[in-house]
Every structure is written in C-alpha cells, then in structure tokens.
Enzyme design. Sequence first.
Site, PDB file in Angstrom:
ATOM      1  N   GLY A  47     -42.694 -31.360 -12.270  1.00  0.00           N
ATOM      2  CA  GLY A  47     -43.277 -30.543 -13.339  1.00  0.00           C
ATOM      3  C   GLY A  47     -44.725 -29.840 -13.328  1.00  0.00           C
ATOM      4  N   GLU A 102     -50.296 -34.050 -15.599  1.00  0.00           N
ATOM      5  CA  GLU A 102     -48.846 -33.858 -16.131  1.00  0.00           C
ATOM      6  C   GLU A 102     -48.612 -32.652 -16.593  1.00  0.00           C
ATOM      7  OE1 GLU A 102     -45.825 -34.505 -16.081  1.00  0.00           O
ATOM      8  OE2 GLU A 102     -45.484 -36.649 -16.704  1.00  0.00           O
ATOM      9  N   ASP A 103     -47.174 -32.217 -16.492  1.00  0.00           N
ATOM     10  CA  ASP A 103     -47.035 -30.838 -17.205  1.00  0.00           C
ATOM     11  C   ASP A 103     -46.994 -31.063 -18.632  1.00  0.00           C
ATOM     12  OD1 ASP A 103     -44.855 -32.638 -17.090  1.00  0.00           O
ATOM     13  OD2 ASP A 103     -43.595 -31.002 -16.653  1.00  0.00           O
ATOM     14  N   ASP A 106     -44.664 -35.708 -23.721  1.00  0.00           N
ATOM     15  CA  ASP A 106     -43.385 -35.482 -24.958  1.00  0.00           C
ATOM     16  C   ASP A 106     -43.207 -36.954 -25.621  1.00  0.00           C
ATOM     17  OD1 ASP A 106     -41.517 -33.792 -26.135  1.00  0.00           O
ATOM     18  OD2 ASP A 106     -40.066 -35.077 -24.751  1.00  0.00           O
ATOM     19  N   LYS A 134     -46.782 -32.398 -26.993  1.00  0.00           N
ATOM     20  CA  LYS A 134     -46.127 -32.230 -28.116  1.00  0.00           C
ATOM     21  C   LYS A 134     -45.982 -33.612 -28.922  1.00  0.00           C
ATOM     22  CE  LYS A 134     -41.772 -30.016 -26.056  1.00  0.00           C
ATOM     23  NZ  LYS A 134     -40.573 -30.286 -25.855  1.00  0.00           N
ATOM     24  N   PHE A 155     -38.562 -26.482 -26.786  1.00  0.00           N
ATOM     25  CA  PHE A 155     -38.338 -26.710 -25.393  1.00  0.00           C
ATOM     26  C   PHE A 155     -38.717 -25.590 -24.651  1.00  0.00           C
ATOM     27  CE2 PHE A 155     -36.276 -27.574 -21.441  1.00  0.00           C
ATOM     28  CZ  PHE A 155     -36.494 -28.766 -21.207  1.00  0.00           C
ATOM     29  N   ASP A 162     -39.135 -27.009 -16.102  1.00  0.00           N
ATOM     30  CA  ASP A 162     -37.911 -26.623 -15.806  1.00  0.00           C
ATOM     31  C   ASP A 162     -36.874 -26.938 -17.083  1.00  0.00           C
ATOM     32  OD1 ASP A 162     -37.936 -29.612 -15.492  1.00  0.00           O
ATOM     33  OD2 ASP A 162     -35.924 -29.363 -14.821  1.00  0.00           O
ATOM     34  N   ARG A 168     -38.820 -22.986 -13.230  1.00  0.00           N
ATOM     35  CA  ARG A 168     -40.169 -23.525 -12.856  1.00  0.00           C
ATOM     36  C   ARG A 168     -40.951 -22.487 -12.213  1.00  0.00           C
ATOM     37  NH1 ARG A 168     -39.922 -29.058 -12.982  1.00  0.00           N
ATOM     38  NH2 ARG A 168     -37.871 -30.312 -12.026  1.00  0.00           N
TER      39      ARG A 168
HETATM   40  P1  IMP Z   1     -41.709 -37.962 -21.928  1.00  0.00           P
HETATM   41  O1  IMP Z   1     -41.363 -39.096 -21.076  1.00  0.00           O
HETATM   42  O2  IMP Z   1     -40.386 -37.906 -23.105  1.00  0.00           O
HETATM   43  O3  IMP Z   1     -42.804 -37.872 -22.468  1.00  0.00           O
HETATM   44  O4  IMP Z   1     -41.312 -36.731 -21.272  1.00  0.00           O
HETATM   45  C1  IMP Z   1     -42.201 -36.346 -20.429  1.00  0.00           C
HETATM   46  C2  IMP Z   1     -41.177 -35.381 -19.470  1.00  0.00           C
HETATM   47  O5  IMP Z   1     -40.254 -34.576 -19.975  1.00  0.00           O
HETATM   48  C3  IMP Z   1     -42.214 -34.006 -18.821  1.00  0.00           C
HETATM   49  O6  IMP Z   1     -42.716 -34.690 -17.784  1.00  0.00           O
HETATM   50  C4  IMP Z   1     -41.109 -33.215 -18.656  1.00  0.00           C
HETATM   51  O7  IMP Z   1     -40.729 -33.356 -17.156  1.00  0.00           O
HETATM   52  C5  IMP Z   1     -40.081 -33.350 -19.344  1.00  0.00           C
HETATM   53  N1  IMP Z   1     -40.128 -32.440 -20.577  1.00  0.00           N
HETATM   54  C6  IMP Z   1     -40.206 -32.807 -22.060  1.00  0.00           C
HETATM   55  N2  IMP Z   1     -40.491 -31.666 -22.907  1.00  0.00           N
HETATM   56  C7  IMP Z   1     -40.124 -30.758 -21.988  1.00  0.00           C
HETATM   57  C8  IMP Z   1     -40.145 -29.082 -22.344  1.00  0.00           C
HETATM   58  O8  IMP Z   1     -40.214 -28.738 -23.213  1.00  0.00           O
HETATM   59  N3  IMP Z   1     -39.654 -28.689 -21.098  1.00  0.00           N
HETATM   60  C9  IMP Z   1     -39.637 -29.005 -20.091  1.00  0.00           C
HETATM   61  N4  IMP Z   1     -39.750 -30.383 -19.802  1.00  0.00           N
HETATM   62  C10 IMP Z   1     -40.000 -31.128 -20.758  1.00  0.00           C
HETATM   63 MG    MG Z   2     -42.015 -33.853 -15.548  1.00  0.00          MG
END
Ligand code: IMP
Ligand code: MG
Length: 184
Positions: A47, A102-103, A106, A134, A155, A162, A168
């Site tokens: 990402g 990081e992208d 979450d 977020k 989202f 993606d 992407r």
């Molecule tokens: P976490 O482990 O829940 O913090 O997830 C992080 C990963 O989930 C990110 O690096 C993204 O790949 C994916 N992700 C979380 N939210 C989104 C979104 O809104 N769009 C796309 N990918 C997301």
């Molecule tokens: Mg990611």
Amino acid sequence: MEHILDKDVERVLFSEEQLRARVAEIAAEIDRDYAGKEPLLVSVLRGSFVFMADLVRQIHLPCTVDFMAVSSYGAGTSSSGQVKIVKDLSEQIEGRDLIVVEDILDSGNTLSYLLQLLQARKPASVRLCTLLDKPSRRVKPVELHYSGFTIPDYFVVGYGLDYDEKYRNLPYIGVLKPSVYEDR
Ligand code: IMP
Ligand code: MG
C-alpha cells in the site's frame, strides 16, 4: 477524474494537488528532524509504494530505502492482528534511524506487531510515518510521529491503497462506493 475505475468511487477525499502539498510538508518535517543523520525509510508493501516514492523525492537529506511486505490473515476490509512477514528487509538495521512508511493506520494491529519486531533488531530509533490515520478504528495503541491526514471510518482507495488489490493506480484518494464490497 478520468479513470475507468472512477465509477466505483463515491467521492474524492484528497486530490493529487492536496496529496503533493501534504507530502512535501511531511518531507520538510523529516528533513528538519533528521538533519545530520541518514535515515533508513522502510516502506511497508504494498500500500505505501506510491506515498514512499513521492515522499523520498521530497526529502533532501541523504537517506536509504528498504522494503518489507507483510500480510495480515483474514480477508475483507479489516485486519486480524495475525501478521505474516512475506518479504523481510534486505538491510541490517542495527544502529540505524528507521522511518517506517505506511499507507494507512487503521486498527494498528499490523503496525504494532511490525514495530515490535523491528525494535528487537536494535535500531538507534524508530518512527512511524503514515499518510492516513483512522483513529476511530484503533484497537492497538501505536505511537505516530508523522501523519498526513486524519480521516473518519471510510474505506478509501487510490494512491497505493487497494480494495481486493485493485484501485492502487488511482492518482487521488477516494471513498470506495459501499456497493462495490457489499455486492460481493
Ligand atoms: P491495520 O492492521 O488494521 O492497522 O491495517 C492496516 C492495513 O489495512 C493498511 O496497511 C491497509 O493495507 C489496510 N487498510 C486499512 N484501511 C484501509 C482502507 O480504508 N483502504 C485500503 N486499505 C486499508
Ligand atoms: Mg497495507
């Protein structure tokens, strides 16, 4: 908007211009904070590849880059906290000043695991840089040093992010129409 994928986007959250301006600000912060140092930027694939490419070109310090790929078990639009290293770093990081790029942050599950793993390799320092945050979705607390934009629980896709590996290549960040994932 002029992409065939635009039809799946409810609205544009951040345009190319907005992204460019904010990425330049983050790069300027990094330039200031790491003056005299040579940080190693670690991009978490896939990402963050677009953000990483734009960010390094706005950083004026000497720096190096490396890439790591992780996958989080579990499908759908959320991660599970079970993280697997798909591709490890090529560089030794002991004594280095790391910036993890990081992208989106979450739940924090992926990053809290990854940061723990990197800390165990004894870098001089580790900071986290994410384009999007977020906070309302956070399950695991993660210390964040550089953050592009804070967003509600949408989202989003584009600029590297993606849904099901697609979108992407959109140059902006947009909110995905819920119908795209609800229909499946
Ligand atoms: P976490 O482990 O829940 O913090 O997830 C992080 C990963 O989930 C990110 O690096 C993204 O790949 C994916 N992700 C979380 N939210 C989104 C979104 O809104 N769009 C796309 N990918 C997301
Ligand atoms: Mg990611």
